[in-house]
Design an enzyme around this catalytic site. Structure first.
Site, PDB file in Angstrom:
ATOM      1  NE  ARG A   1      22.247  35.828  53.966  1.00  0.00           N
ATOM      2  CZ  ARG A   1      23.129  34.294  53.969  1.00  0.00           C
ATOM      3  NH1 ARG A   1      24.408  34.379  54.166  1.00  0.00           N
ATOM      4  NH2 ARG A   1      22.312  33.525  54.950  1.00  0.00           N
TER       5      ARG A   1
ATOM      6  NE  ARG B   1      18.123  39.016  46.564  1.00  0.00           N
ATOM      7  CZ  ARG B   1      17.765  39.280  47.769  1.00  0.00           C
ATOM      8  NH1 ARG B   1      16.447  38.797  48.078  1.00  0.00           N
ATOM      9  NH2 ARG B   1      18.036  40.493  48.411  1.00  0.00           N
TER      10      ARG B   1
ATOM     11  CG  ASP C   1      11.524  32.537  55.229  1.00  0.00           C
ATOM     12  OD1 ASP C   1      10.786  33.609  55.743  1.00  0.00           O
ATOM     13  OD2 ASP C   1      12.749  32.165  54.246  1.00  0.00           O
TER      14      ASP C   1
ATOM     15  CB  ALA D   1      15.115  39.511  57.603  1.00  0.00           C
TER      16      ALA D   1
END
EC number: 1.-.-.-
Length: 522
Positions: free
Chosen positions: A164, A245, A369, A382
């Site tokens: 990311r 995560r 979002d 994404a």
């Protein structure tokens, strides 16, 4: 857009805009034969080509992947772009993000960014295991890279897995190459529009007002645009799940003897990506040449937050995993290798699909979002945010300044049904991994594979916007009297509204979501 820094910008590079063909100033650089050949072979533009100016002023609130994509594509389509973000500086956190081919198509128009992302992406095959260590299926590529799907595909390859941080840095660098600098530290507290004045705007926390022809709310799940978009649910709903995560340098993982023995991984090897399935939960792990990633989706706990602050002790993750099933020793060992300050516990919240993404006059429009929440099990959030940015910029180009407000409504009409179906796929994949039909899987192990439907990855959002714009605009200006028939969601599916509660009740009742859908969702 002037190539200057303003207060609040944090440049990633210090370069002037590259040689672009924009109708005003032309530079004709020379290219190597290798690059020329690659451009022809793969259908990649040699450089960024900018369309003539439309005169449309676009203000984007939110500099995530969707917002940055929208800024880049609005610039390329000839619009005047400004972008602001509430964070004081770029947020360099996060682990991995999945990008499907429909979004990777964007890169063919941004070659410098495309080559950088191609170099940094992770070409992973996926495997599936039970927590006992029993292999179910794999390794195999994600469905969209099965051999039968590759012929005829052009542009940069899509291998699904990206850091990311690296991906986001590449997008920001590309924006700065063309003179787009994010103004950081600009927190939006209110959206507004002036229909008679043909404008939209925002109010910042410091009281400052910004205005534009079109304002794009790309500021995430808790967007302040909900007060100006009719019919948008006020509250986010908990999905009942949260996700631990982490992402960190792979050497931390490889120092552990149990990790080394289990995976026998060396940095020069092809990356390893595995799903480990248990009783009502699942985790993912990935080892690459430079980074280790893992995640664990579990039942919602009070400790889960809505902040990406990495303040979780790995021991907490293992304790939570053991509530569902015995944890494989190698998975526990991998989780323990996460260094301090690398683990988050994020609540998975959802907002039921809402059909309208624009203010009444169309001068404020939602993206990413802010318009549609995705569960991480979809592997699609994404991707759809990037598709949003491409579609909106194209609709504005085709509409021109006089019809810009209607262009946002066209974008909304082209995107809603597709995105809503994509949101449902997140629940399909969640059911597959957390409410697994083991009898069916033992008969046909390939059924465990994460679903990446062809109707998602084979889509070209730019081409679709060009193809459908006139039909959709007629639909909008006629007040819906002239029908619009979208073809960018499952063939044969008759769309109807649905809610998360409805889907969760179907799962609880033991119904297979895949079997309940009409049309071809494969």
């Amino acid at each position: 857009m002037k190539n200057t820094q303003t207060n609040g910008t944090h440049p990633i590079i210090d370069k002037k805009p590259n040689g672009t063909l924009n109708g005003d100033h032309q530079e004709y650089p020379t290219f190597s034969q290798e690059k020329l050949d690659d451009s022809i072979k793969r259908g990649i533009d040699l450089q960024v080509f900018r369309y003539p100016s439309t005169g449309i002023n676009v203000l984007i609130a939110g500099a995530g992947l969707g917002g940055i994509t929208c800024a880049l594509e609005c610039w390329r389509k000839g619009h005047n772009v400004r972008i602001i973000d509430r964070s004081p500086s770029p947020v360099w956190t996060g682990d991995n993000v999945q990008i499907q081919p429909s979004a990777i198509l964007l890169l063919r128009h941004w070659p410098d960014m495309g080559y950088e992302i191609e170099e940094n992406q992770y070409d992973v095959d996926m495997s599936y295991y039970r927590q006992t260590g029993e292999r179910i299926w794999g390794p195999a590529p994600p469905m969209f890279n099965d051999p039968e799907h590759l012929p005829g595909r052009r542009g940069f390859p899509s291998v699904n897995a990206h850091s990311r941080i690296k991906l986001y840095r590449a997008f920001l660098k590309q924006a700065e190459r063309v003179g787009i600098y994010v103004e950081w530290g600009c927190k939006v507290v209110e959206y507004w529009e002036d229909v008679e004045g043909h404008a939209g705007g925002v109010v910042l926390e410091n009281g400052e007002k910004r205005t534009a022809d079109i304002v794009v709310a790309a500021d995430g799940l808790r967007t302040k645009s909900m007060t100006i978009v009719p019919g948008m649910p006020d509250q986010l709903t908990t999905s009942g799940k949260a996700i631990y995560r982490a992402g960190y340098p792979v050497e931390h993982a490889l120092k552990d003897p149990t990790v080394r023995e289990m995976w026998n991984f060396k940095p020069e090897d092809k990356p390893i990506w595995q799903f480990w399935l248990g009783n009502g939960s699942h985790n993912m792990m990935c080892l690459t040449h430079d980074l280790a990633f893992w995640s664990f989706i579990h039942s919602h706990a009070e400790s889960a937050s809505e902040s990406w602050i990495p303040d979780i002790d790995p021991a907490e993750v293992i304790t939570e995993m053991e509530k569902n099933d015995a944890v494989h020793p190698a998975i526990a060992a991998l989780i323990r290798t996460a260094p301090k300050g690398s683990v988050v516990n994020w609540q998975l919240k959802f907002r039921d699909p809402h059909e309208q993404w624009t203010s009444p006059g169309g001068h404020v429009v939602q993206l990413g979002d802010a318009a549609h929440a995705f569960l991480p099990t979809s592997g699609n959030g994404a991707t759809q945010a990037i598709e949003d940015g491409v579609t909106l910029a194209t609709c504005l180009q085709l509409a021109g300044k006089a019809q810009a407000a209607n262009a946002t409504k066209v974008y909304n009409k082209l995107r809603f049904q597709r995105v809503s179906c994509g949101q449902k796929m997140g629940f399909v994949n969640q059911q597959l991994k957390q409410h697994t039909d083991w009898d069916a899987i033992m008969k046909n192990p390939a059924l465990i594979r994460s679903r990446y439907p062809k109707w998602v990855w084979s889509h070209d959002p730019e081409a679709y916007a060009y193809e459908k714009f006139a039909e959709a605009l007629t639909h909008v200006v006629s007040g819906g009297r002239v029908p619009l028939v979208n073809t960018n969601f499952p063939k044969g599916h008759k769309y109807r509204h649905w809610t998360m509660k409805e889907v969760q009740e179907q799962i609880k009742a033991g119904q297979k979501l895949e079997d309940l859908q009409d049309g071809d969702w494969s």
